[in-house]
Design a protein around this motif. Structure first.
Motif, PDB file in Angstrom:
ATOM      1  N   SER A  17      -4.485 -25.137  82.351  1.00  0.00           N
ATOM      2  CA  SER A  17      -4.842 -23.764  81.987  1.00  0.00           C
ATOM      3  C   SER A  17      -3.673 -22.792  82.137  1.00  0.00           C
ATOM      4  O   SER A  17      -3.651 -21.757  81.497  1.00  0.00           O
ATOM      5  CB  SER A  17      -6.028 -23.293  82.821  1.00  0.00           C
ATOM      6  OG  SER A  17      -5.696 -23.295  84.188  1.00  0.00           O
ATOM      7  N   GLY A  30      -3.544 -23.847  76.629  1.00  0.00           N
ATOM      8  CA  GLY A  30      -3.985 -24.763  77.668  1.00  0.00           C
ATOM      9  C   GLY A  30      -5.209 -25.484  77.158  1.00  0.00           C
ATOM     10  O   GLY A  30      -5.994 -24.911  76.403  1.00  0.00           O
ATOM     11  N   HIS A  42      -9.538 -13.470  73.706  1.00  0.00           N
ATOM     12  CA  HIS A  42      -8.382 -12.759  73.166  1.00  0.00           C
ATOM     13  C   HIS A  42      -7.084 -13.487  73.494  1.00  0.00           C
ATOM     14  O   HIS A  42      -7.023 -14.269  74.440  1.00  0.00           O
ATOM     15  CB  HIS A  42      -8.272 -11.344  73.776  1.00  0.00           C
ATOM     16  CG  HIS A  42      -9.382 -10.424  73.380  1.00  0.00           C
ATOM     17  ND1 HIS A  42     -10.660 -10.538  73.878  1.00  0.00           N
ATOM     18  CD2 HIS A  42      -9.403  -9.364  72.533  1.00  0.00           C
ATOM     19  CE1 HIS A  42     -11.417  -9.583  73.350  1.00  0.00           C
ATOM     20  NE2 HIS A  42     -10.683  -8.853  72.529  1.00  0.00           N
ATOM     21  N   ILE A  84      -4.472 -16.545  82.258  1.00  0.00           N
ATOM     22  CA  ILE A  84      -5.719 -17.340  82.248  1.00  0.00           C
ATOM     23  C   ILE A  84      -6.699 -16.798  83.282  1.00  0.00           C
ATOM     24  O   ILE A  84      -7.910 -16.864  83.085  1.00  0.00           O
ATOM     25  CB  ILE A  84      -5.426 -18.841  82.479  1.00  0.00           C
ATOM     26  CG1 ILE A  84      -6.708 -19.678  82.354  1.00  0.00           C
ATOM     27  CG2 ILE A  84      -4.784 -19.112  83.827  1.00  0.00           C
ATOM     28  CD1 ILE A  84      -7.299 -19.763  80.980  1.00  0.00           C
ATOM     29  N   GLY A  90      -8.959 -14.483  81.903  1.00  0.00           N
ATOM     30  CA  GLY A  90      -9.909 -15.050  80.944  1.00  0.00           C
ATOM     31  C   GLY A  90      -9.309 -15.348  79.592  1.00  0.00           C
ATOM     32  O   GLY A  90     -10.006 -15.828  78.701  1.00  0.00           O
ATOM     33  N   ALA A  91      -8.023 -15.066  79.401  1.00  0.00           N
ATOM     34  CA  ALA A  91      -7.389 -15.310  78.101  1.00  0.00           C
ATOM     35  C   ALA A  91      -6.564 -16.595  78.164  1.00  0.00           C
ATOM     36  O   ALA A  91      -5.912 -16.877  79.152  1.00  0.00           O
ATOM     37  CB  ALA A  91      -6.499 -14.146  77.707  1.00  0.00           C
ATOM     38  N   ARG A  92      -6.623 -17.327  77.054  1.00  0.00           N
ATOM     39  CA  ARG A  92      -5.932 -18.604  77.021  1.00  0.00           C
ATOM     40  C   ARG A  92      -4.436 -18.428  76.807  1.00  0.00           C
ATOM     41  O   ARG A  92      -3.638 -19.223  77.283  1.00  0.00           O
ATOM     42  CB  ARG A  92      -6.530 -19.383  75.854  1.00  0.00           C
ATOM     43  CG  ARG A  92      -6.314 -20.839  75.886  1.00  0.00           C
ATOM     44  CD  ARG A  92      -7.090 -21.417  74.707  1.00  0.00           C
ATOM     45  NE  ARG A  92      -7.192 -22.841  74.814  1.00  0.00           N
ATOM     46  CZ  ARG A  92      -7.921 -23.582  73.977  1.00  0.00           C
ATOM     47  NH1 ARG A  92      -8.604 -22.995  73.003  1.00  0.00           N
ATOM     48  NH2 ARG A  92      -7.978 -24.871  74.107  1.00  0.00           N
ATOM     49  N   ASN A 130     -18.970 -15.817  82.293  1.00  0.00           N
ATOM     50  CA  ASN A 130     -17.653 -16.444  82.453  1.00  0.00           C
ATOM     51  C   ASN A 130     -17.761 -17.822  83.093  1.00  0.00           C
ATOM     52  O   ASN A 130     -16.924 -18.206  83.905  1.00  0.00           O
ATOM     53  CB  ASN A 130     -16.773 -15.516  83.312  1.00  0.00           C
ATOM     54  CG  ASN A 130     -15.296 -15.764  83.123  1.00  0.00           C
ATOM     55  OD1 ASN A 130     -14.860 -16.214  82.069  1.00  0.00           O
ATOM     56  ND2 ASN A 130     -14.518 -15.478  84.147  1.00  0.00           N
ATOM     57  N   CYS A 175     -14.700 -20.807  84.280  1.00  0.00           N
ATOM     58  CA  CYS A 175     -13.358 -20.241  84.287  1.00  0.00           C
ATOM     59  C   CYS A 175     -12.458 -21.075  85.201  1.00  0.00           C
ATOM     60  O   CYS A 175     -12.935 -21.929  85.947  1.00  0.00           O
ATOM     61  CB  CYS A 175     -13.393 -18.777  84.735  1.00  0.00           C
ATOM     62  SG  CYS A 175     -14.077 -18.522  86.376  1.00  0.00           S
ATOM     63  N   GLY A 176     -11.166 -20.806  85.113  1.00  0.00           N
ATOM     64  CA  GLY A 176     -10.219 -21.517  85.971  1.00  0.00           C
ATOM     65  C   GLY A 176      -9.563 -22.678  85.257  1.00  0.00           C
ATOM     66  O   GLY A 176      -9.280 -22.602  84.065  1.00  0.00           O
ATOM     67  N   SER A 177      -9.352 -23.725  86.013  1.00  0.00           N
ATOM     68  CA  SER A 177      -8.625 -24.908  85.535  1.00  0.00           C
ATOM     69  C   SER A 177      -9.257 -25.474  84.263  1.00  0.00           C
ATOM     70  O   SER A 177     -10.470 -25.391  84.064  1.00  0.00           O
ATOM     71  CB  SER A 177      -8.639 -25.942  86.660  1.00  0.00           C
ATOM     72  OG  SER A 177      -8.558 -27.247  86.160  1.00  0.00           O
ATOM     73  N   SER A 178      -8.416 -26.119  83.426  1.00  0.00           N
ATOM     74  CA  SER A 178      -8.907 -26.667  82.157  1.00  0.00           C
ATOM     75  C   SER A 178      -9.519 -28.052  82.319  1.00  0.00           C
ATOM     76  O   SER A 178      -9.870 -28.679  81.342  1.00  0.00           O
ATOM     77  CB  SER A 178      -7.742 -26.740  81.163  1.00  0.00           C
ATOM     78  OG  SER A 178      -6.745 -27.646  81.638  1.00  0.00           O
ATOM     79  N   ARG A 179      -9.626 -28.539  83.537  1.00  0.00           N
ATOM     80  CA  ARG A 179     -10.062 -29.929  83.763  1.00  0.00           C
ATOM     81  C   ARG A 179     -11.366 -30.234  83.040  1.00  0.00           C
ATOM     82  O   ARG A 179     -12.367 -29.535  83.179  1.00  0.00           O
ATOM     83  CB  ARG A 179     -10.184 -30.188  85.266  1.00  0.00           C
ATOM     84  CG  ARG A 179     -11.300 -29.429  85.920  1.00  0.00           C
ATOM     85  CD  ARG A 179     -11.264 -29.539  87.426  1.00  0.00           C
ATOM     86  NE  ARG A 179     -10.085 -28.859  87.966  1.00  0.00           N
ATOM     87  CZ  ARG A 179      -9.943 -28.501  89.234  1.00  0.00           C
ATOM     88  NH1 ARG A 179     -10.874 -28.782  90.105  1.00  0.00           N
ATOM     89  NH2 ARG A 179      -8.869 -27.870  89.638  1.00  0.00           N
ATOM     90  N   ALA A 183     -16.079 -19.308  79.699  1.00  0.00           N
ATOM     91  CA  ALA A 183     -14.623 -19.238  79.606  1.00  0.00           C
ATOM     92  C   ALA A 183     -14.190 -20.025  78.366  1.00  0.00           C
ATOM     93  O   ALA A 183     -14.809 -21.031  78.011  1.00  0.00           O
ATOM     94  CB  ALA A 183     -13.997 -19.835  80.862  1.00  0.00           C
ATOM     95  N   ASP A 184     -13.131 -19.559  77.702  1.00  0.00           N
ATOM     96  CA  ASP A 184     -12.742 -20.109  76.396  1.00  0.00           C
ATOM     97  C   ASP A 184     -12.482 -21.615  76.423  1.00  0.00           C
ATOM     98  O   ASP A 184     -12.971 -22.360  75.579  1.00  0.00           O
ATOM     99  CB  ASP A 184     -11.479 -19.405  75.876  1.00  0.00           C
ATOM    100  CG  ASP A 184     -11.717 -17.926  75.572  1.00  0.00           C
ATOM    101  OD1 ASP A 184     -12.882 -17.522  75.429  1.00  0.00           O
ATOM    102  OD2 ASP A 184     -10.727 -17.175  75.471  1.00  0.00           O
ATOM    103  N   ILE A 185     -11.650 -22.046  77.370  1.00  0.00           N
ATOM    104  CA  ILE A 185     -11.282 -23.474  77.376  1.00  0.00           C
ATOM    105  C   ILE A 185     -12.502 -24.320  77.714  1.00  0.00           C
ATOM    106  O   ILE A 185     -12.741 -25.373  77.116  1.00  0.00           O
ATOM    107  CB  ILE A 185     -10.124 -23.752  78.373  1.00  0.00           C
ATOM    108  CG1 ILE A 185      -8.861 -22.966  77.976  1.00  0.00           C
ATOM    109  CG2 ILE A 185      -9.808 -25.239  78.436  1.00  0.00           C
ATOM    110  CD1 ILE A 185      -7.688 -23.119  78.949  1.00  0.00           C
TER     111      ILE A 185
END
Ligand code: SF4
Lengths: 465, 205
Positions: free
Chosen positions: A129, A143, A199, A224, A227-229, B73, B76-80, B101-103
Motif C-alpha cells: 500500500s 499499491g 482520489h 495511503i 485513503g488515497a492509493r 472505510n 484500510c491500511g495494508s494491501s494484503r 478502502a480502495d485497494i
C-alpha cells in the motif's frame, strides 16, 4: 482543455479499454517484495503463465529480513520460507533481486527511487500500500494485492477505473525543525483516514515545492493513510537534479529527451480538481499521534482530545484509542515516559532523516530504560550514513544500528515491543498491535523520535535542538 | 474465480469505522497459514489468549455468518490480500459497509467477494435490522437484482459499477480478460520504445 498532472500521466499510459469498461493502464516499473510475491509466483506456476517484462520488474527482500548485524536467511526463522521462495521465484523468472547481502538491498519504496528505477511520469506497481511513496518523484503509483500483482507480472498492465483528482495545497513556509512528516500528519488530522478515498492526490503549494525529494517521498508515503492509493508532487528541477546520475536513470541523449518530456509534467493552469484542500503550514508545530489511527494527531504542545466534544460517529473509536493507548482526555503528551524508540521504515529512513535525528543525538545519551533502534531504509543509505559517521553518533549514544529493512515498522522480521510499552516511532501506522501486541505507538518525525530517546519522554524537539 | 450471484445467511454486525487489514489478518509468519484462523486473530482473543466471548464472530449465533456488516472505510491500511482470503475461508463472501478502502475493494472483486455500499439513507435502517435480528434469521444478497433482503422481506437496493458487476457475476478470469488485449499491449510498448525509450529500455551504469 487544461489537464491535471494525474490525467496527463494516466492518459499517456492507457493501452486499451477492456470489455468490462476498465482502462488497461501500463505499468512502467514493477517492484516486488518477499511477503506477497511468493504467492503470486505459485499462482503463475499453476496457470503456467510467464512474466511479460522481467526487465521492467525488480524485487527486494525487506519485510521479513532480520535487522541484526551478520544476518542471514534464518536469523529471523519465520522469514526464511518467504526469503527463499522469493529467491527461487525471481531466479527462475530472471527478475533482478536485491537479496540479503546485496549492497543495494533495502525497502522497496526506498530502493526504487534511490537507484533511479522509478522516474517522473512513470507508472509504478508494487504489491504494497505504500507504493504511493514514489509519488515524491512525480511517479504515479498503484499499491495492490496479490492477485493484482500476478496480473501485472503476466500482462504489465492493471485494469483500473479512473479515480477522481484531489489537490492538497500546502501554503506558507515551514518553521525551524518542522518536517514533511509533520505536514503529512497535519493533513491527516485535517482530512481524516478516508479523506482521499477514491482520489489521486496532488500535493502542491509552496511547502511541497520547497521540500527536498526525500521530504516529498515522506509526504507521499502517508497518502495511503489518507485513503488515497496514489499521491504525488509535480516533478521539478529539484527532482531532476536528484535523479541525475543514479544507476538506472537514463543517461546521455536518453536523459536529455526524458528531461524535455518531464518538464511538461505539471497540472495546467485552470485544471479542475474534484476536491481541493488548502492547509496553511506557516505556524505548524511538531505533530504527534495520540491514538490508533494516523489521523488521531495533535501538535506536541496540545492535549489529548475529549471524545465527549467530538462528532458522535467518532466517539467509540476515540474511546477505544484512549483505552488502548493508556491516555485520558485533556492529558498533555509532552513529558509522557517512553520505553522504545524506532527510527526507520519507508516513511523516514533516508539520509536526511538520519541526519536530522543524528543532529539531536550527537554528544548525548539515550535515556536509561529506553530501547532505541535505528534501521536505515536501504543498504545504500546505511553505507552512506556510515561513511559520514552517523552510525557512531547513534551507537555512542546507545542506539542499536540495524541492517536495512522494514524492521519494527510492522514487526514482520521479529523486531517488536512488549505489551504496554510506549513506542515513539517514525513509521506510518499506529494501528493496535502493529509493533507488537499491546504496544502503544506514537508517530512522529525523526528528530522528535531522537528527542524522545534522549530525554526518555515525549519531548518538543525544538526545546532540545 | 468463483462467480458471485447471490447468497443467503446470517449477517454479523461489526459497525466500527476504519477497520484495517492489520486487524483483519495480522502479519503472519507462515507461507501457507490457516486463513480461517487468521481472521481477526488478535481481536478474537483476550489478553490472556483465551477467546473473547464478546467479539462478534465468536458469538454462537454468528459462527456461521455469511455476511459481514461494517462501518466506513472498511479494509484500510495494508494491501494484503489475506484480509479477503480469510473471509472467503470462513464462508463470508459478502461485506456490506458504509464505504470501502480502495485497494481492499479491488481485492474483494478479485476473489468473488461482493462489496456492497447501501445508499446513505438506507444504511442506518439496515444496520438496525441486522443488530435487532442478532443472527436469528438469514439475510440475502442478490447481485442480479442488486438487492439485499432482510428477514422480514424488506429490500434494500444497491448500486454497483457495471464493470464490477460483470466480473463478479461471470466469475471472469481477470488475467484472461486482459490478455485478449495482448496485441494492444505490444503495440503500446513498441510505440513507447520509439517515443519515450527510457520507459521501455532500462540499463544501469
Ligand atoms: S517499512 Fe513498513 S510500511 Fe514500509 S513497506 Fe515496510 S512494512 Fe510496509
Amino acid at each position: 482543455m487544461p489537464q491535471t498532472l494525474f490525467d496527463k500521466i494516466w492518459d499517456a499510459h492507457v493501452v486499451a479499454r477492456r470489455s468490462d469498461g476498465r482502462d488497461l493502464v501500463y505499468m512502467d516499473r514493477h517492484v516486488l517484495h518477499e511477503l506477497h510475491a511468493p504467492h503470486a509466483f505459485m499462482r503463475l506456476d499453476e496457470t503456467k503463465r510467464a512474466v511479460r517484462r522481467p526487465d521492467l520488474t525488480f524485487a527486494v527482500q525487506d519485510h521479513t529480513v532480520a535487522s541484526r548485524p551478520g544476518r542471514d536467511d534464518t536469523t529471523n526463522p519465520e522469514g526464511a520460507p518467504f526469503i527463499r521462495a522469493m529467491r527461487a521465484g525471481t531466479q527462475s523468472r530472471n527478475i533482478r533481486l536485491f537479496d540479503i547481502g546485496d549492497p543495494e538491498q533495502g525497502i522497496s519504496h526506498v530502493v526504487g527511487p534511490e537507484l533511479g528505477i522509478v522516474l517522473p511520469g512513470t507508472t509504478y506497481a508494487c504489491p504494497d500500500s505504500h507504493a504511493c511513496t514514489v509519488g515524491g518523484l512525480g511517479a504515479l503509483a498503484f499499491g495492490c494485492g496479490t492477485t493484482e500483482l500476478e496480473h501485472v507480472l503476466a500482462t504489465q498492465v492493471i485494469a483500473l477505473k479512473r479515480p477522481k483528482r484531489m489537490r492538497v495545497r500546502l501554503d506558507g513556509k515551514l518553521g525551524r525543525g518542522i518536517t514533511a512528516k509533520d505536514v503529512a500528519l497535519r493533513i491527516l488530522a485535517e482530512i481524516g483516514v478516508d479523506g482521499g478515498r477514491g482520489h489521486a492526490i496532488e500535493f502542491a503549494g509552496s511547502v511541497a515545492q520547497a521540500l527536498s525529494v526525500e521530504g516529498r517521498l515522506t509526504l507521499c508515503n502517508l497518502t495511503i493513510e489518507m485513503g488515497a492509493r496514489s499521491g504525488f508532487v509535480a516533478p521539478d528541477e529539484t527532482a531532476f537534479d536528484w535523479l541525475a546520475g543514479r544507476p538506472w536513470a537514463p543517461k546521455g541523449a536518453a536523459w536529455d529527451a526524458a528531461l524535455k518530456s518531464w518538464r511538461t509534467l505539471h497540472s495546467d493552469d485552470g485544471a479542475i480538481f474534484d476536491r481541493e484542500v488548502v492547509i496553511d503550514c506557516g505556524s505548524l508545530e511538531p505533530q504527534i499521534t495520540w491514538g490508533i489511527d494516523p489521523s488521531q494527531v495533535i501538535s506536541v504542545s496540545g492535549r489529548v482530545p475529549d471524545p465527549a466534544g467530538a462528532d458522535p460517529r467518532h466517539q467509540p473509536a476515540m474511546k477505544r484509542a484512549l483505552d488502548y493507548m493508556g491516555l485520558s482526555p485533556g492529558l498533555a503528551l509532552e513529558g509522557l515516559p517512553v520505553n522504545r524508540v524506532f527510527i526507520g521504515s519507508c516513511t523516514n529512513s533516508r539520509m536526511p532523516d538520519l541526519e536530522e535525528a543524528a543532529a539531536i543525538v550527537r554528544g548525548r545519551k539515550v535515556a536509561q530504560g529506553v530501547a532505541a533502534l535505528v534501521v536505515p531504509g536501504s543498504s545504500t543509505v546505511k553505507r552512506e550514513a556510515e561513511a559520514r559517521g552517523l552510525d557512531r553518533v547513534f551507537r555512542d549514544a546507545g542506539f542499536a544500528w540495524g541492517e536495512a529493512g522494514c524492521s519494527m515498522c510492522a514487526g514482520g522480521n521479529g523486531d517488536k515491543g512488549k505489551s504496554g510499552e510506549r513506542c515513539v516511532s517514525t513509521t506510518n501506522r499506529n494501528f493496535e498491535g502493529r509493533q507488537g501486541q499491546g504496544v502503544r505507538t506514537h508517530l512522529v518525525s525523526p528528530a522528535m523520535a531522537a528527542a524522545a530517546a534522549i530525554t526518555g519522554k515525549i519531548t518538543d524537539v525544538r526545546k532540545l535542538a | 474465480m468463483e462467480p458471485f450471484i447471490s447468497l443467503t445467511g446470517v449477517a454479523a454486525p461489526m459497525l466500527a469505522d476504519d477497520i484495517n487489514t492489520d486487524q483483519i489478518t495480522p502479519v503472519y509468519r507462515d507461507l501457507h497459514p490457516d486463513y480461517a484462523k487468521l481472521l481477526f486473530a488478535r481481536k478474537r482473543k483476550r489478553p490472556d489468549g483465551s477467546d473473547d466471548p464478546d467479539f462478534v464472530l465468536n458469538k454462537p449465533q454468528f459462527k456461521d455468518a455469511k455476511i459481514l456488516v461494517a462501518g466506513q472505510n472498511f479494509g484500510c491500511g495494508s494491501s494484503r490480500e489475506s484480509a479477503v482470503w480469510a473471509f472467503v475461508a470462513v464462508g463470508i463472501r459478502c461485506i456490506i459497509a458504509r464505504s470501502f478502502a480502495d485497494i481492499y475493494r479491488d481485492n474483494c472483486l478479485k476473489n468473488g467477494v461482493l462489496p456492497v455500499v447501501l445508499p446513505a439513507g438506507d444504511a442506518e435502517a439496515f444496520e438496525k435490522l441486522v443488530v435487532e435480528t442478532d443472527g436469528t434469521a438469514p439475510f440475502s444478497a442478490d447481485l442480479r437484482t442488486q438487492t439485499v433482503t432482510a428477514p422480514g422481506g424488506r429490500q434494500f437496493k444497491f448500486d454497483i459499477a457495471p464493470e464490477d458487476r460483470t466480473i463478479l457475476l461471470e466469475g471472469l478470469d481477470d488475467i484472461g480478460l486482459t490478455l485478449k488485449h495482448a496485441p494492444d499491449i505490444a503495440a503500446w510498448e513498441q510505440r513507447m520504445q520509439r517515443e519515450r525509450p527510457w520507459l521501455q529500455s532500462l540499463s544501469r551504469t
